[in-house]
Scaffold this motif. Structure first.
Motif, PDB file in Angstrom:
ATOM      1  N   THR A   1       1.044  -1.321   0.168  1.00 36.52           N
ATOM      2  CA  THR A   1       0.075   0.087  -0.042  1.00 36.52           C
ATOM      3  C   THR A   1       0.941   0.893  -0.308  1.00 36.52           C
ATOM      4  N   ARG A   2       2.288   0.890  -0.156  1.00 33.99           N
ATOM      5  CA  ARG A   2       3.455   2.231   0.581  1.00 33.99           C
ATOM      6  C   ARG A   2       4.210   2.729  -0.981  1.00 33.99           C
ATOM      7  N   MET A   3       3.956   3.578  -1.322  1.00 32.91           N
ATOM      8  CA  MET A   3       4.427   4.541  -2.376  1.00 32.91           C
ATOM      9  C   MET A   3       6.154   4.232  -2.327  1.00 32.91           C
ATOM     10  N   GLU A   4       6.213   4.289  -0.825  1.00 31.53           N
ATOM     11  CA  GLU A   4       8.097   3.585  -0.929  1.00 31.53           C
ATOM     12  C   GLU A   4       8.363   3.642  -1.300  1.00 31.53           C
ATOM     13  N   ASP A   5       7.696   1.822  -0.714  1.00 35.37           N
ATOM     14  CA  ASP A   5       8.410   0.860  -0.832  1.00 35.37           C
ATOM     15  C   ASP A   5       8.998   0.100  -2.583  1.00 35.37           C
ATOM     16  N   ALA A   6       8.515   0.870  -3.318  1.00 35.58           N
ATOM     17  CA  ALA A   6       8.440   0.850  -4.863  1.00 35.58           C
ATOM     18  C   ALA A   6       9.189   1.963  -4.962  1.00 35.58           C
ATOM     19  N   LEU A   7       9.251   2.816  -4.848  1.00 33.33           N
ATOM     20  CA  LEU A   7       9.891   3.679  -5.631  1.00 33.33           C
ATOM     21  C   LEU A   7      12.041   3.361  -4.878  1.00 33.33           C
ATOM     22  N   ALA A   8      11.858   2.692  -4.013  1.00 29.46           N
ATOM     23  CA  ALA A   8      12.737   1.982  -3.782  1.00 29.46           C
ATOM     24  C   ALA A   8      13.645   1.273  -5.030  1.00 29.46           C
ATOM     25  N   VAL A   9      13.033   0.741  -5.204  1.00 27.66           N
ATOM     26  CA  VAL A   9      13.164  -0.111  -6.584  1.00 27.66           C
ATOM     27  C   VAL A   9      13.286  -0.311  -7.778  1.00 27.66           C
ATOM     28  N   ALA A  10      11.709   0.579  -7.950  1.00 21.16           N
ATOM     29  CA  ALA A  10      11.794   0.539  -9.291  1.00 21.16           C
ATOM     30  C   ALA A  10      12.363   1.265 -11.087  1.00 21.16           C
ATOM     31  N   ASP A  11      12.492   1.042 -11.485  1.00 21.38           N
ATOM     32  CA  ASP A  11      13.277   0.873 -12.701  1.00 21.38           C
ATOM     33  C   ASP A  11      12.072   2.333 -13.403  1.00 21.38           C
ATOM     34  N   VAL A  12      11.125   1.826 -13.709  1.00 22.61           N
ATOM     35  CA  VAL A  12       9.704   1.747 -14.145  1.00 22.61           C
ATOM     36  C   VAL A  12       8.649   2.337 -13.683  1.00 22.61           C
ATOM     37  N   VAL A  13       8.286   4.079 -13.170  1.00 20.17           N
ATOM     38  CA  VAL A  13       7.045   3.794 -11.735  1.00 20.17           C
ATOM     39  C   VAL A  13       5.987   4.772 -12.947  1.00 20.17           C
ATOM     40  N   TYR A  14       4.701   3.506 -13.076  1.00 17.53           N
ATOM     41  CA  TYR A  14       3.540   3.690 -13.688  1.00 17.53           C
ATOM     42  C   TYR A  14       2.385   4.827 -12.831  1.00 17.53           C
TER      43      TYR A  14
ATOM     44  N   VAL B   1      11.666   5.768 -14.705  1.00 18.14           N
ATOM     45  CA  VAL B   1      11.455   6.679 -15.579  1.00 18.14           C
ATOM     46  C   VAL B   1      10.053   6.513 -14.982  1.00 18.14           C
ATOM     47  N   ILE B   2       8.870   7.758 -15.037  1.00 19.85           N
ATOM     48  CA  ILE B   2       7.954   8.105 -14.637  1.00 19.85           C
ATOM     49  C   ILE B   2       7.097   8.480 -15.896  1.00 19.85           C
ATOM     50  N   MET B   3       5.599   7.225 -15.731  1.00 23.11           N
ATOM     51  CA  MET B   3       5.090   6.701 -16.597  1.00 23.11           C
ATOM     52  C   MET B   3       3.923   7.518 -16.101  1.00 23.11           C
ATOM     53  N   HIS B   4       3.074   7.926 -17.475  1.00 26.27           N
ATOM     54  CA  HIS B   4       1.346   8.192 -16.347  1.00 26.27           C
ATOM     55  C   HIS B   4       0.650   8.285 -17.777  1.00 26.27           C
ATOM     56  N   PRO B   5      -0.253   7.848 -17.998  1.00 26.26           N
ATOM     57  CA  PRO B   5      -1.161   7.335 -19.488  1.00 26.26           C
ATOM     58  C   PRO B   5      -2.136   8.623 -20.029  1.00 26.26           C
ATOM     59  N   LEU B   6      -2.761   9.599 -18.617  1.00 24.51           N
ATOM     60  CA  LEU B   6      -2.857  10.731 -18.520  1.00 24.51           C
ATOM     61  C   LEU B   6      -4.474  10.756 -18.590  1.00 24.51           C
ATOM     62  N   PRO B   7      -5.077  11.602 -18.507  1.00 25.58           N
ATOM     63  CA  PRO B   7      -4.761  13.319 -17.553  1.00 25.58           C
ATOM     64  C   PRO B   7      -4.388  12.283 -16.385  1.00 25.58           C
TER      65      PRO B   7
ATOM     66  N   ALA C   1       8.931  11.249 -18.098  1.00 28.57           N
ATOM     67  CA  ALA C   1       8.578  11.000 -19.492  1.00 28.57           C
ATOM     68  C   ALA C   1       7.210  10.495 -19.826  1.00 28.57           C
ATOM     69  N   TYR C   2       6.569  11.118 -19.164  1.00 34.69           N
ATOM     70  CA  TYR C   2       4.266  10.500 -19.271  1.00 34.69           C
ATOM     71  C   TYR C   2       3.708  11.777 -20.895  1.00 34.69           C
ATOM     72  N   PHE C   3       4.816  13.380 -21.104  1.00 37.32           N
ATOM     73  CA  PHE C   3       4.364  13.954 -22.293  1.00 37.32           C
ATOM     74  C   PHE C   3       5.186  13.151 -23.321  1.00 37.32           C
ATOM     75  N   ARG C   4       6.494  12.388 -24.240  1.00 36.33           N
ATOM     76  CA  ARG C   4       7.001  11.546 -24.924  1.00 36.33           C
ATOM     77  C   ARG C   4       6.240  10.498 -25.135  1.00 36.33           C
ATOM     78  N   GLN C   5       5.532  10.100 -23.520  1.00 34.30           N
ATOM     79  CA  GLN C   5       4.439   9.393 -24.143  1.00 34.30           C
ATOM     80  C   GLN C   5       3.446   9.894 -24.866  1.00 34.30           C
ATOM     81  N   THR C   6       3.118  10.433 -24.821  1.00 29.90           N
ATOM     82  CA  THR C   6       1.912  10.387 -25.136  1.00 29.90           C
ATOM     83  C   THR C   6       2.618  11.044 -26.598  1.00 29.90           C
ATOM     84  N   GLN C   7       3.199  11.585 -27.175  1.00 26.93           N
ATOM     85  CA  GLN C   7       3.715  11.309 -28.692  1.00 26.93           C
ATOM     86  C   GLN C   7       4.559  10.505 -29.235  1.00 26.93           C
ATOM     87  N   ASN C   8       4.821   8.958 -28.627  1.00 31.85           N
ATOM     88  CA  ASN C   8       4.500   7.959 -28.861  1.00 31.85           C
ATOM     89  C   ASN C   8       3.062   7.229 -29.530  1.00 31.85           C
TER      90      ASN C   8
END
Ligand code: NCD
Length: 323
Positions: free
Chosen positions: A227-240, A277-283, A299-306
């Motif tokens: 349930t804790r975002m901190e657990d993910a941020l310590a290890v994740a290469d990509v945060v979606y 790398v931080i991603m988000h499909p947006l909005p 990367a989320y605005f580059r993601q929309t371009q992709n």
């Protein structure tokens, strides 16, 4: 076109995609996915307007959006037009015969006599498969309620590969309402074909579907639920990151309870893995603070371009057009 659920486009190539519906990430194996990503690299210069092509001249996209959309609709329609094709659009079910009670199967059949390919977003799970049952042209699922969003899955994978230079070996974290977020469902499914580890961050009420978790166990894929975002941020290469989808809450008080449950701030990235790398499909609403935008990994605005690149690729593949 007809769709056998769980059908695999066994490797691989151009001819296998021609005439195919794209309804679920479950249709594709690793070979299929790699073929799409490789083909997308060739389309990038057309999406970036460095080169021009008319390979879809004479083809018409029927664009049916019965739920709000900015990026998905615009990127599909832009992709079609930049390759010389045309678009006919229906936005909002209230303006179509669906509001008169026409079935999705009949709508699919009728639109097939006008358009060469159909893209549809609709609030009900399984709706695009229903449309595809009646259609005689390829149907692309642009989001079926809380179900799937497979073209987003492809563009997200393309983004991960571009940003990280690889997919195998990565730890990917998903944060938010994992139960109802269709983009997460499609991307996570596609990632199971790669050698990745998952971290799923959600409130207990919004966990990944238990059938998917079972599949990860069966395939021996490493994952952690927290349930804790901190657990993910310590290890994740990509945060979606994802939005808490307000439209799925019937009780506004319930939405207020979860709104803002996960907010990613710049310091959290800087103090953990600064190159993540931080991603988000947006909005996005409030789940990524604006100061994150200038981080190199945002990367989320580059993601929309992709999205334009990958949708050019998918439209061309299902229409059997090569560059
Ligand atoms: C997503 C969607 O509609 O599923 N957006 C998109 O397609 N880019 C995510 C969202 O609405 O939060």
């Amino acid at each position: 076109m007809s769709f056998g659920s769980g059908r695999h486009l066994l490797y691989i190539g151009f001819m296998e995609f021609k005439g195919t519906d794209i309804l679920s990430a479950k249709q594709f194996n690793r070979g299929d996915i790699e073929f799409v990503l490789k083909t997308a690299q060739k389309f990038e210069k057309f999406a970036l307007k460095e080169k021009r092509s008319d390979i879809l001249a004479g083809k018409v996209l029927g664009s049916l959006f019965y739920e709000p959309s900015t990026r998905t609709r615009f990127s599909f329609e832009t992709a079609m037009k930049r390759l010389g094709g045309d678009v006919v659009t229906a936005v909002g079910a209230e303006f179509s015969s669906i509001s008169k009670g026409e079935t999705l199967e009949d709508t699919g059949r009728v639109i097939s006599s006008y358009a060469d390919v159909i893209v549809m977003r609709h609030p009900h799970v399984g709706s695009t498969a229903q449309l595809a049952d009646g259609a005689t042209v390829p149907v692309l699922n642009a989001g079926d309620g809380t179900g799937e969003h497979p073209t987003q899955g492809f563009l997200d994978l393309f983004t991960i590969q571009k940003e990280c230079g690889k997919i195998d070996g990565l730890t990917v974290a998903f944060v938010g309402d994992l139960k109802r977020y269709r983009a997460v469902h499609s991307l996570a499914e596609m990632l199971t074909h790669f050698n990745v580890s998952f971290v799923f961050v959600s409130p207990p009420e919004m966990k990944m579907d238990s059938a998917f978790i079972f599949k990860l166990k069966e395939k021996g894929i490493a994952f952690r639920e927290t349930t804790r975002m901190e657990d993910a941020l310590a290890v994740a290469d990509v945060v979606y990151m994802t939005r808490i989808p307000k439209e799925y809450f019937s009780d506004p008080a319930e939405y207020e309870k979860f709104k803002g449950v996960y907010v990613l701030q710049r310091s959290m990235i800087e103090n953990n893995k600064p190159n993540a790398v931080i991603m988000h499909p947006l909005p996005r609403i409030d789940e990524i603070t604006r100061d994150v935008d200038t981080l190199p990994g945002a990367a989320y605005f580059r993601q929309t371009q992709n999205g334009v690149t990958v949708r050019m690729t998918l439209l061309s593949l299902v229409l059997g057009a090569r560059i």
